[in-house]
Design a protein around this motif. Sequence first.
Motif, PDB file in Angstrom:
ATOM      1  N   GLU A 117       0.705  -1.136   0.017  1.00  0.00           N
ATOM      2  CA  GLU A 117       0.060   0.129   0.020  1.00  0.00           C
ATOM      3  C   GLU A 117       0.752   1.321   0.017  1.00  0.00           C
ATOM      4  O   GLU A 117       0.264   2.477  -0.495  1.00  0.00           O
ATOM      5  N   LYS A 118       2.296   1.278   0.552  1.00  0.00           N
ATOM      6  CA  LYS A 118       2.904   2.450   0.567  1.00  0.00           C
ATOM      7  C   LYS A 118       3.171   2.912  -0.841  1.00  0.00           C
ATOM      8  O   LYS A 118       3.337   4.172  -1.192  1.00  0.00           O
ATOM      9  N   ALA A 119       3.205   1.990  -1.728  1.00  0.00           N
ATOM     10  CA  ALA A 119       3.485   2.257  -3.161  1.00  0.00           C
ATOM     11  C   ALA A 119       2.376   2.994  -3.796  1.00  0.00           C
ATOM     12  O   ALA A 119       2.584   3.540  -4.886  1.00  0.00           O
ATOM     13  N   LEU A 120       1.133   2.856  -3.134  1.00  0.00           N
ATOM     14  CA  LEU A 120      -0.124   3.290  -3.672  1.00  0.00           C
ATOM     15  C   LEU A 120      -0.039   4.795  -3.399  1.00  0.00           C
ATOM     16  O   LEU A 120      -0.643   5.670  -4.303  1.00  0.00           O
ATOM     17  N   ILE A 121       0.823   5.326  -2.655  1.00  0.00           N
ATOM     18  CA  ILE A 121       0.993   6.903  -2.364  1.00  0.00           C
ATOM     19  C   ILE A 121       1.301   7.505  -3.335  1.00  0.00           C
ATOM     20  O   ILE A 121       0.609   8.608  -3.878  1.00  0.00           O
ATOM     21  N   PRO A 122       2.581   7.345  -3.819  1.00  0.00           N
ATOM     22  CA  PRO A 122       3.119   7.997  -5.006  1.00  0.00           C
ATOM     23  C   PRO A 122       2.253   7.863  -6.410  1.00  0.00           C
ATOM     24  O   PRO A 122       2.185   8.746  -7.009  1.00  0.00           O
ATOM     25  N   ILE A 123       1.942   6.498  -6.696  1.00  0.00           N
ATOM     26  CA  ILE A 123       1.303   6.159  -7.850  1.00  0.00           C
ATOM     27  C   ILE A 123      -0.123   6.775  -7.803  1.00  0.00           C
ATOM     28  O   ILE A 123      -0.478   7.448  -8.971  1.00  0.00           O
ATOM     29  N   LEU A 124      -0.797   6.827  -6.725  1.00  0.00           N
ATOM     30  CA  LEU A 124      -2.080   7.328  -6.988  1.00  0.00           C
ATOM     31  C   LEU A 124      -2.145   8.860  -6.945  1.00  0.00           C
ATOM     32  O   LEU A 124      -2.895   9.784  -7.780  1.00  0.00           O
ATOM     33  N   MET A 125      -1.316   9.495  -6.209  1.00  0.00           N
ATOM     34  CA  MET A 125      -0.997  11.122  -6.088  1.00  0.00           C
ATOM     35  C   MET A 125      -0.757  11.452  -7.387  1.00  0.00           C
ATOM     36  O   MET A 125      -1.191  12.463  -7.575  1.00  0.00           O
ATOM     37  N   SER A 164      -5.350  12.678   1.908  1.00  0.00           N
ATOM     38  CA  SER A 164      -4.093  13.519   1.227  1.00  0.00           C
ATOM     39  C   SER A 164      -3.850  13.003  -0.128  1.00  0.00           C
ATOM     40  O   SER A 164      -3.846  13.717  -0.918  1.00  0.00           O
ATOM     41  N   ILE A 165      -4.025  11.520  -0.351  1.00  0.00           N
ATOM     42  CA  ILE A 165      -3.847  10.993  -1.590  1.00  0.00           C
ATOM     43  C   ILE A 165      -4.592  11.546  -2.729  1.00  0.00           C
ATOM     44  O   ILE A 165      -4.064  11.888  -3.780  1.00  0.00           O
ATOM     45  N   ALA A 166      -5.802  11.668  -2.612  1.00  0.00           N
ATOM     46  CA  ALA A 166      -6.724  12.311  -3.542  1.00  0.00           C
ATOM     47  C   ALA A 166      -7.231  13.850  -3.436  1.00  0.00           C
ATOM     48  O   ALA A 166      -7.063  14.507  -4.455  1.00  0.00           O
ATOM     49  N   LEU A 167      -7.075  14.374  -2.212  1.00  0.00           N
ATOM     50  CA  LEU A 167      -7.157  15.703  -2.183  1.00  0.00           C
ATOM     51  C   LEU A 167      -6.203  16.480  -2.644  1.00  0.00           C
ATOM     52  O   LEU A 167      -6.151  17.550  -3.403  1.00  0.00           O
TER      53      LEU A 167
END
Length: 501
Positions: A117-125, A164-167
Amino acid sequence: MSKKGKQWQMPSAYTILFLLIIFVAVLTWIIPAGEYATTKAGNIIAGTYKAKASSPQGIWDVFLAPINGMVGTSETEGSISVSLFILVIGGFLGVVNKTKALDDGISATVKRYSGKEKALIPILMALFAIGGSAYGMGEETIAFYPILIPVMIGVGYDSITAISIALIGTQVGCLASTVNPFATGVASQTLNISPGDGLIPRLILLVITTTISIIYVMHYADKIKKDPSQSYVFDRRQKDLEEFSMPERNLDDKLSTRQKAVLWLFGLTFLIMIISLIPWSSLNPKWTFFESFTKWLTNIPFLGALIGKDLAPLGTWYFNEITTLFLLMSVVIMFVFRMKESEFIDAFMGGMNEFLSVAIIVAVARGIQVVMNNGYITATVLHAGETGLQSLSSAVFIVLTYIFYIPMSFLIPSTSGLAAATMGIMGPLGKFSGVDGSLVITAYQAASGWVNLITPTSGVVMGALAIGHVSIVKWWKYMWKLMAILFVVVAAFLVVCSMIK
């Protein structure tokens, strides 16, 4: 029992803009009229201001202003081309959303990175930032929070990380809008320049601000993972674990072949738009590939006529052409997804309906410029600015412009409304200080996106916080460092750009 006092509510963007029209109409009775000499292209010539007979605007003129703001006058170009584009892109997004390709695409990405899931932060942002930069993605993120929050909480983070990821992702994207039709498009049309002007610097700003934001969010997420008590919402942790329990959420949505095709077409559409708006031959006289290709294509017997002899080369497109692109791609998606004609019409019209208010706001905001131009006080205001800015460097002017748009973004939350209401003054003022119009647009967008990260008047911000049960005060405590960093970075970036001629 004592009656509760009525709570004051912020007036709508329509009311604020109409009050500004009235205010400007009053100014036409006070400010002396004047005019500048202009070039054949319509650009004002510095130092040519002269006074003329006054033309005060009355009640009829005030109510006529939004109408003329839409259709245009001899003094002011109408916003009809921009408003129609906004409606059509709304229809396009309505058709794409009908396929659920975007929603299921995010869900599939979350599932794919399950356990990482940590990898999701940069990818999705990064993905959300691209959406914000390309088409002003914002309200659409509301559907993603019920997916992101349980995932982030379940792996040891908190609801603020998920929000934070989406907003932050989308609003930082809006801060560095590249071809966002609701910000870049409206502002560029007001200044009569291509939305592609200044694209390269804005791409660089997008990379810089997105990278900073990703690092900020990942640093916070790591801190929460190591010590949950460091969370700004630690007092709700147990409730959040119970409410956002992962087993209750279904992340098994798989993208169908048709949905994958829709996503490819969605990305291709925005890619074509970006390429079409970049003035390639202006950047390098030898870059005439698109002109040559279009000439060759349209001269092919029968095929050229079938495609259309009036096809404009990529790099020379403007609002008529990109509006046509989104209409065409909407129909293509309908056939690729095998959508029924009735479903397509409902989705397209529904999408247009959602953006109708934005399209009308642009016309109402343009009404301010109509009243100023018809009252011949625009030139007088510019002359005052020309006189006052003579001693200011381009670097000082662009920073002041950036600061000016921060409170203005609170006053007029609509990015398109703000652009249409102010760019007609700020753009020409920039020329007196040697600042290109595209950089003035960058400053305006940066201020608007910066404000929209924290403003309580934003439905996107308040909606996201409500879903995650995060108070606006806690969000401010979490955001203030990032806000300070972004403010300084953007200001420095604008200064550097103003010094590069």
